[in-house]
Motif scaffolding. Structure first.
Motif, PDB file in Angstrom:
ATOM      1  N   PHE A   1      12.542   4.723   6.307  1.00 21.09           N
ATOM      2  CA  PHE A   1      11.997   3.869   5.249  1.00 21.09           C
ATOM      3  C   PHE A   1      11.465   2.571   5.857  1.00 21.09           C
ATOM      4  O   PHE A   1      12.176   1.883   6.592  1.00 21.09           O
ATOM      5  CB  PHE A   1      13.072   3.572   4.202  1.00 21.09           C
ATOM      6  CG  PHE A   1      12.469   3.063   2.934  1.00 21.09           C
ATOM      7  CD1 PHE A   1      12.107   3.938   1.928  1.00 21.09           C
ATOM      8  CD2 PHE A   1      12.218   1.708   2.770  1.00 21.09           C
ATOM      9  CE1 PHE A   1      11.512   3.470   0.761  1.00 21.09           C
ATOM     10  CE2 PHE A   1      11.613   1.246   1.613  1.00 21.09           C
ATOM     11  CZ  PHE A   1      11.263   2.117   0.599  1.00 21.09           C
ATOM     12  N   PRO A   2      10.198   2.221   5.546  1.00 22.45           N
ATOM     13  CA  PRO A   2       9.581   1.050   6.170  1.00 22.45           C
ATOM     14  C   PRO A   2       9.984  -0.268   5.530  1.00 22.45           C
ATOM     15  O   PRO A   2       9.156  -0.955   4.940  1.00 22.45           O
ATOM     16  CB  PRO A   2       8.085   1.325   6.009  1.00 22.45           C
ATOM     17  CG  PRO A   2       7.988   2.131   4.759  1.00 22.45           C
ATOM     18  CD  PRO A   2       9.241   2.965   4.703  1.00 22.45           C
ATOM     19  N   SER A   3      11.265  -0.652   5.661  1.00 22.98           N
ATOM     20  CA  SER A   3      11.721  -1.936   5.119  1.00 22.98           C
ATOM     21  C   SER A   3      12.296  -2.801   6.228  1.00 22.98           C
ATOM     22  O   SER A   3      12.961  -2.303   7.131  1.00 22.98           O
ATOM     23  CB  SER A   3      12.814  -1.702   4.068  1.00 22.98           C
ATOM     24  OG  SER A   3      13.384  -2.938   3.663  1.00 22.98           O
TER      25      SER A   3
ATOM     26  N   SER B   1       2.436  -3.634  -6.370  1.00 19.94           N
ATOM     27  CA  SER B   1       1.543  -3.213  -5.285  1.00 19.94           C
ATOM     28  C   SER B   1       1.223  -1.743  -5.510  1.00 19.94           C
ATOM     29  O   SER B   1       1.990  -0.858  -5.140  1.00 19.94           O
ATOM     30  CB  SER B   1       2.240  -3.414  -3.928  1.00 19.94           C
ATOM     31  OG  SER B   1       1.522  -2.771  -2.911  1.00 19.94           O
ATOM     32  N   THR B   2       0.093  -1.492  -6.142  1.00 21.95           N
ATOM     33  CA  THR B   2      -0.286  -0.117  -6.479  1.00 21.95           C
ATOM     34  C   THR B   2      -0.725   0.632  -5.230  1.00 21.95           C
ATOM     35  O   THR B   2      -0.358   1.783  -5.011  1.00 21.95           O
ATOM     36  CB  THR B   2      -1.446  -0.131  -7.505  1.00 21.95           C
ATOM     37  OG1 THR B   2      -1.065  -0.993  -8.586  1.00 21.95           O
ATOM     38  CG2 THR B   2      -1.728   1.257  -8.030  1.00 21.95           C
ATOM     39  N   ASN B   3      -1.503  -0.046  -4.404  1.00 25.19           N
ATOM     40  CA  ASN B   3      -2.031   0.555  -3.181  1.00 25.19           C
ATOM     41  C   ASN B   3      -1.039   0.299  -2.048  1.00 25.19           C
ATOM     42  O   ASN B   3      -1.004  -0.779  -1.466  1.00 25.19           O
ATOM     43  CB  ASN B   3      -3.393  -0.081  -2.866  1.00 25.19           C
ATOM     44  CG  ASN B   3      -4.128   0.646  -1.778  1.00 25.19           C
ATOM     45  OD1 ASN B   3      -3.588   1.563  -1.160  1.00 25.19           O
ATOM     46  ND2 ASN B   3      -5.353   0.235  -1.520  1.00 25.19           N
ATOM     47  N   ARG B   4      -0.198   1.275  -1.745  1.00 29.05           N
ATOM     48  CA  ARG B   4       0.852   1.113  -0.738  1.00 29.05           C
ATOM     49  C   ARG B   4       0.976   2.373   0.110  1.00 29.05           C
ATOM     50  O   ARG B   4       0.523   3.436  -0.292  1.00 29.05           O
ATOM     51  CB  ARG B   4       2.190   0.822  -1.430  1.00 29.05           C
ATOM     52  CG  ARG B   4       2.513   1.812  -2.532  1.00 29.05           C
ATOM     53  CD  ARG B   4       3.962   1.748  -2.945  1.00 29.05           C
ATOM     54  NE  ARG B   4       4.238   0.742  -3.963  1.00 29.05           N
ATOM     55  CZ  ARG B   4       5.466   0.482  -4.422  1.00 29.05           C
ATOM     56  NH1 ARG B   4       6.515   1.140  -3.923  1.00 29.05           N
ATOM     57  NH2 ARG B   4       5.674  -0.403  -5.354  1.00 29.05           N
ATOM     58  N   VAL B   5       1.632   2.263   1.256  1.00 26.34           N
ATOM     59  CA  VAL B   5       1.817   3.451   2.088  1.00 26.34           C
ATOM     60  C   VAL B   5       2.766   4.417   1.384  1.00 26.34           C
ATOM     61  O   VAL B   5       3.671   3.996   0.651  1.00 26.34           O
ATOM     62  CB  VAL B   5       2.385   3.093   3.489  1.00 26.34           C
ATOM     63  CG1 VAL B   5       1.397   2.246   4.272  1.00 26.34           C
ATOM     64  CG2 VAL B   5       3.716   2.384   3.390  1.00 26.34           C
TER      65      VAL B   5
ATOM     66  N   LEU C   1       6.717   4.144   1.178  1.00 27.19           N
ATOM     67  CA  LEU C   1       7.423   3.206   0.298  1.00 27.19           C
ATOM     68  C   LEU C   1       7.833   3.883  -1.008  1.00 27.19           C
ATOM     69  O   LEU C   1       8.710   3.379  -1.720  1.00 27.19           O
ATOM     70  CB  LEU C   1       6.551   1.989  -0.021  1.00 27.19           C
ATOM     71  CG  LEU C   1       6.469   0.889   1.029  1.00 27.19           C
ATOM     72  CD1 LEU C   1       5.476  -0.190   0.588  1.00 27.19           C
ATOM     73  CD2 LEU C   1       7.843   0.244   1.254  1.00 27.19           C
TER      74      LEU C   1
END
Lengths: 86, 86, 86, 86, 86
Positions: free
Chosen positions: D67-69, D12-16, D19
């Motif tokens: 961290f958004p997990s 996923s290249t385009n990520r917030v 991450l």
């Protein structure tokens, strides 16, 4: 995080102030699966396969600890085979 | 967030003080689906299709971090086709 | 919040200190549905139809942010028709 | 915590930004089960049976409260029999 | 809270430091149901019917707000009839 596909924008004029004008997207886990609504933190278009974070992490991922989201799009998946339905 | 339809008001006279006098609405995910109860942060009427937020975001969306809600209505959907059952 | 019916008290002598002596009630979502255990913040008796809050809101509803509950009874429903199984 | 098996890396290249460059792994609960995506906090390879933590604990387990997990791999299981499908 | 039965200990040598040496137990909701892994905060043995707390309450119940658990055993049930499968 869940692998979901963006279907379309959801229009909700009457909403709580905390949601602001952030776009709401209808997403679904797989073709024929149930629909949910996610906050877009990336900039997606219908058809994109995306990574959605839930639980309390969805709030911060949407921009702040106070944002009322329980599902936020945090990434676009580069390549996802439809036959690999999540 | 989930797409749900408002069914009716729920009467609960004996409740914890933290709930205050906030209206409790019976909502369901789709015709024939299971019922849940949501806090109304918008002002809905039976039949409305609404956006419900769960998880820890439901507390703040209901008005404060201390509000004991795990499902809060944060928006009314402008147009929702019944055939698009969520 | 979920609509559940109180079935009976659960006896657990060997428990973590944080639970204190708070009553533990076996609840179920519908006749024949799976059982869960909830903390009673109201004072219910077997047969009551109740409103149960989950997620992080269950802790505060049980009395404090440190209370180890993920399901807390926050209200008794005045009238609930059995045929309206939640 | 859930017992899951690592399938492959997700690109996923385009990520917030939150991450970072942390590896994203596609995991599944059992052969034929649904896929989810987890943050790797250990260093796993495809085929490993792992322990995944969800809920708000997934954030801290991924390295920080911000961290958004919502799903983080916190351990590799030494021996797991396939016939014991989780 | 969920009613689960302890099956056995899970061995995971390679784990995040935050888990420490706390025992990990394989638990299941009912005979034939799916397995999950819980942190033992009580001291259980295989065969025990136990009370497991999830959500954010699982962290504190495991000993501290920073403990990476989403399922923690908080009590042993004194008597549980197998025919009352949870």
């Amino acid at each position: 995080m869940k692998i979901m596909q963006v279907e379309k924008t959801l229009v909700s004029t009457n909403r709580v102030a905390e949601l602001g004008h952030r776009p709401l997207l209808v997403v679904r886990e797989k073709v024929g699966g149930g629909r949910q609504v996610a906050i877009d933190a990336i900039g997606c278009i219908p058809g994109d396969w995306v990574l959605c974070v839930g639980s309390s992490a969805a709030r911060e991922a949407a921009g702040s600890k106070d944002f009322p989201s329980d599902l936020t799009i945090v990434g676009i998946i580069d390549h996802w085979q439809v036959e690999e339905k999540a």
